[in-house]
Each structure stands twice: as C-alpha cells, then as structure tokens.
Write a protein that holds these residues in place. Structure first.
Motif, short mmCIF file in Angstrom:
data_model
loop_
_atom_site.label_atom_id
_atom_site.label_comp_id
_atom_site.label_asym_id
_atom_site.label_seq_id
_atom_site.Cartn_x
_atom_site.Cartn_y
_atom_site.Cartn_z
N LEU A 110 -5.09 -2.91 11.94
CA LEU A 110 -4.88 -1.98 10.85
C LEU A 110 -5.55 -2.47 9.58
O LEU A 110 -5.44 -3.64 9.23
CB LEU A 110 -3.36 -1.81 10.61
N GLY A 111 -6.24 -1.56 8.92
CA GLY A 111 -6.85 -1.83 7.63
C GLY A 111 -6.40 -0.77 6.64
O GLY A 111 -5.63 0.14 6.98
N PHE A 112 -6.91 -0.85 5.42
CA PHE A 112 -6.56 0.13 4.39
C PHE A 112 -7.78 0.32 3.51
O PHE A 112 -8.38 -0.65 3.04
CB PHE A 112 -5.36 -0.37 3.58
N ASN A 113 -8.18 1.58 3.28
CA ASN A 113 -9.38 1.85 2.48
C ASN A 113 -9.05 2.32 1.06
O ASN A 113 -9.91 2.83 0.37
CB ASN A 113 -10.28 2.86 3.18
N GLY A 114 -7.80 2.16 0.64
CA GLY A 114 -7.38 2.59 -0.69
C GLY A 114 -6.68 3.94 -0.69
O GLY A 114 -5.96 4.26 -1.63
N GLN A 115 -6.92 4.74 0.36
CA GLN A 115 -6.30 6.06 0.45
C GLN A 115 -5.60 6.29 1.78
O GLN A 115 -4.61 7.00 1.85
CB GLN A 115 -7.35 7.14 0.25
N ALA A 116 -6.16 5.69 2.84
CA ALA A 116 -5.61 5.90 4.18
C ALA A 116 -5.60 4.57 4.93
O ALA A 116 -6.40 3.67 4.64
CB ALA A 116 -6.44 6.92 4.95
N ALA A 143 -1.50 8.53 5.81
CA ALA A 143 -2.55 9.02 6.69
C ALA A 143 -3.16 7.84 7.45
O ALA A 143 -3.30 6.75 6.90
CB ALA A 143 -3.63 9.73 5.88
N PHE A 144 -3.50 8.10 8.72
CA PHE A 144 -4.15 7.10 9.56
C PHE A 144 -5.49 7.64 10.01
O PHE A 144 -5.57 8.72 10.61
CB PHE A 144 -3.28 6.76 10.77
N LEU A 178 -8.75 7.33 12.36
CA LEU A 178 -9.18 6.78 13.64
C LEU A 178 -10.58 6.21 13.54
O LEU A 178 -11.36 6.59 12.65
CB LEU A 178 -9.14 7.88 14.72
N PRO A 179 -10.96 5.31 14.46
CA PRO A 179 -12.30 4.72 14.42
C PRO A 179 -13.43 5.75 14.50
O PRO A 179 -14.52 5.50 14.00
CB PRO A 179 -12.32 3.79 15.64
N ASN A 180 -13.18 6.91 15.09
CA ASN A 180 -14.22 7.93 15.21
C ASN A 180 -14.37 8.77 13.95
O ASN A 180 -15.16 9.72 13.92
CB ASN A 180 -13.97 8.82 16.43
N GLY A 181 -13.60 8.49 12.92
CA GLY A 181 -13.70 9.22 11.66
C GLY A 181 -12.70 10.36 11.52
O GLY A 181 -12.57 10.95 10.45
N ASN A 182 -12.00 10.71 12.59
CA ASN A 182 -10.96 11.75 12.54
C ASN A 182 -9.64 11.13 12.10
O ASN A 182 -9.42 9.93 12.28
CB ASN A 182 -10.77 12.40 13.91
N PHE A 183 -8.78 11.97 11.58
CA PHE A 183 -7.45 11.50 11.19
C PHE A 183 -6.45 11.79 12.30
O PHE A 183 -6.57 12.77 13.03
CB PHE A 183 -6.97 12.20 9.91
N VAL A 184 -5.46 10.90 12.44
CA VAL A 184 -4.31 11.20 13.28
C VAL A 184 -3.70 12.46 12.65
O VAL A 184 -3.60 12.54 11.41
CB VAL A 184 -3.31 10.02 13.26
N PRO A 185 -3.31 13.46 13.43
CA PRO A 185 -2.74 14.68 12.84
C PRO A 185 -1.63 14.33 11.85
O PRO A 185 -0.80 13.45 12.10
CB PRO A 185 -2.19 15.44 14.05
N GLU A 186 -1.62 15.03 10.73
CA GLU A 186 -0.69 14.70 9.65
C GLU A 186 0.78 14.90 10.01
O GLU A 186 1.66 14.43 9.29
CB GLU A 186 -1.04 15.47 8.38
N HIS A 187 1.04 15.54 11.13
CA HIS A 187 2.43 15.73 11.57
C HIS A 187 2.87 14.67 12.59
O HIS A 187 3.83 14.87 13.30
CB HIS A 187 2.62 17.14 12.15
N PHE A 188 2.17 13.52 12.60
CA PHE A 188 2.51 12.43 13.53
C PHE A 188 3.91 11.89 13.24
O PHE A 188 4.46 12.06 12.16
CB PHE A 188 1.49 11.29 13.44
N HIS A 189 4.46 11.22 14.23
CA HIS A 189 5.73 10.51 14.09
C HIS A 189 5.46 9.01 14.30
O HIS A 189 4.58 8.65 15.07
CB HIS A 189 6.73 10.94 15.18
N ALA A 201 0.83 -1.21 0.00
CA ALA A 201 0.00 0.00 0.00
C ALA A 201 0.87 1.26 0.00
O ALA A 201 0.57 2.21 -0.74
CB ALA A 201 -0.93 -0.01 1.21
N LEU A 202 1.92 1.28 0.80
CA LEU A 202 2.79 2.46 0.87
C LEU A 202 3.42 2.77 -0.49
O LEU A 202 3.64 3.94 -0.82
CB LEU A 202 3.89 2.26 1.92
#
Length: 156
Positions: free
Chosen positions: A106-112, A17-18, A20-31, A9-10
């Motif tokens: 972990l799953g993958f939806n084609g984009q995140a 991008a990751f 979260l189960p609540n529909g929000n993304f992990v901030p894009e500046h994650f490490h 996928a990578l």
C-alpha cells in the motif's frame, strides 16, 4: 505503508479511495471486510527460518452501490482491531478480489491509497547460485574460444 501512516493519511481525507495498479479505482462502494494480522512462518530456499507479520486489509466490492466508507469509520475499524487483536505498527498488505485474490503493498499519493503489485523474490540468492548480473560476452570472443561451437564441430 505502515498502520500509523494510513491513520495519519485518513485524518486528512474526506473520502477513502483505493487506486489499482492498472489505473482504475476500486469501486467507491467497496467494503473493508477484514482488518487483521497475518503471520507467515517459513523457511527460505537457503534453509533460514523467517517470520513476517503484516496488518491485513481485505477490500470487497459487494455491489452495494449506496455504501461509502468514510475515513472516520475506517479509523474506528482500525482502532478496534488494534485494541482487540493487539495490532502494532506493521506494514499493511491489502487483499482485493479481481480474477483471483490479489495481494498488494500500500502506498499513498496524497489523495488516494495506491495498491502496489507484490512480487515474489528469492530471499537467499547467495545460497541459490543465482548470478547477480548476467555476464556480457562479445560474440567475437565466443567464436575464438577453443571450446566454442563451430559448423561441423558436433557440439550441438
């Protein structure tokens, strides 16, 4: 998702991008602060010895808003982990800090990449006496049984 699947996928992505189960993304500046192996050696409630091994990714929001992890960099971190730690094609478990450290599949939806809530479960249901399904009983059948409760019957 297995390690081989995240690598595939990578190789198709421009950004990591990751979700979260609540529909929000992990901030894009994650490490990604860790890639490692976690082995759990345990006895289930039925007395069976079990051993599970997963590849572990730890995500961290460092408030380093200028940081962006690119797919190529994550692939190099994974390759180094495989080489140094001998990580094989294991399932991936992701740790991410919210109110406490959460562990996700972990799953993958084609984009995140999608963080999927993990659930506890009995691994020896046949040993614990847990019914596989709740028996359905008609209320009319309960009152007609000789041992059923009746008003003034002193059963309660």
């Amino acid at each position: 998702m297995k390690l081989s699947e995240i690598k595939t996928a990578l190789s198709t992505l421009e950004n990591v991008a990751f979700l979260l189960p609540n529909g929000n993304f992990v901030p894009e500046h994650f490490h990604v602060t860790e890639v490692g192996l976690i082995t759990k050696h345990f006895i289930d409630c039925g007395g069976k010895v079990r051993k599970e091994t997963v590849a572990n990714f730890q995500l961290w929001d460092a408030n380093d808003v200028d940081h962006r992890l690119k797919p190529k960099k994550l692939l190099s971190i994974i390759a180094l982990s495989e080489k140094i730690l001998g990580i094989e094609d294991y399932e991936i478990e992701v740790e991410y800090q919210a109110e406490t450290i959460g562990k996700y599949d972990l799953g993958f939806n084609g984009q995140a990449f999608v963080l999927i809530n993990k659930q506890t479960a009995c691994l020896a249901e046949d040993q614990c006496g847990i019914p596989t399904s709740k028996p359905k009983v008609k209320l009319s059948e309960i009152t007609s049984q000789p041992n059923g409760c009746t008003p003034g019957g002193s059963c309660c």
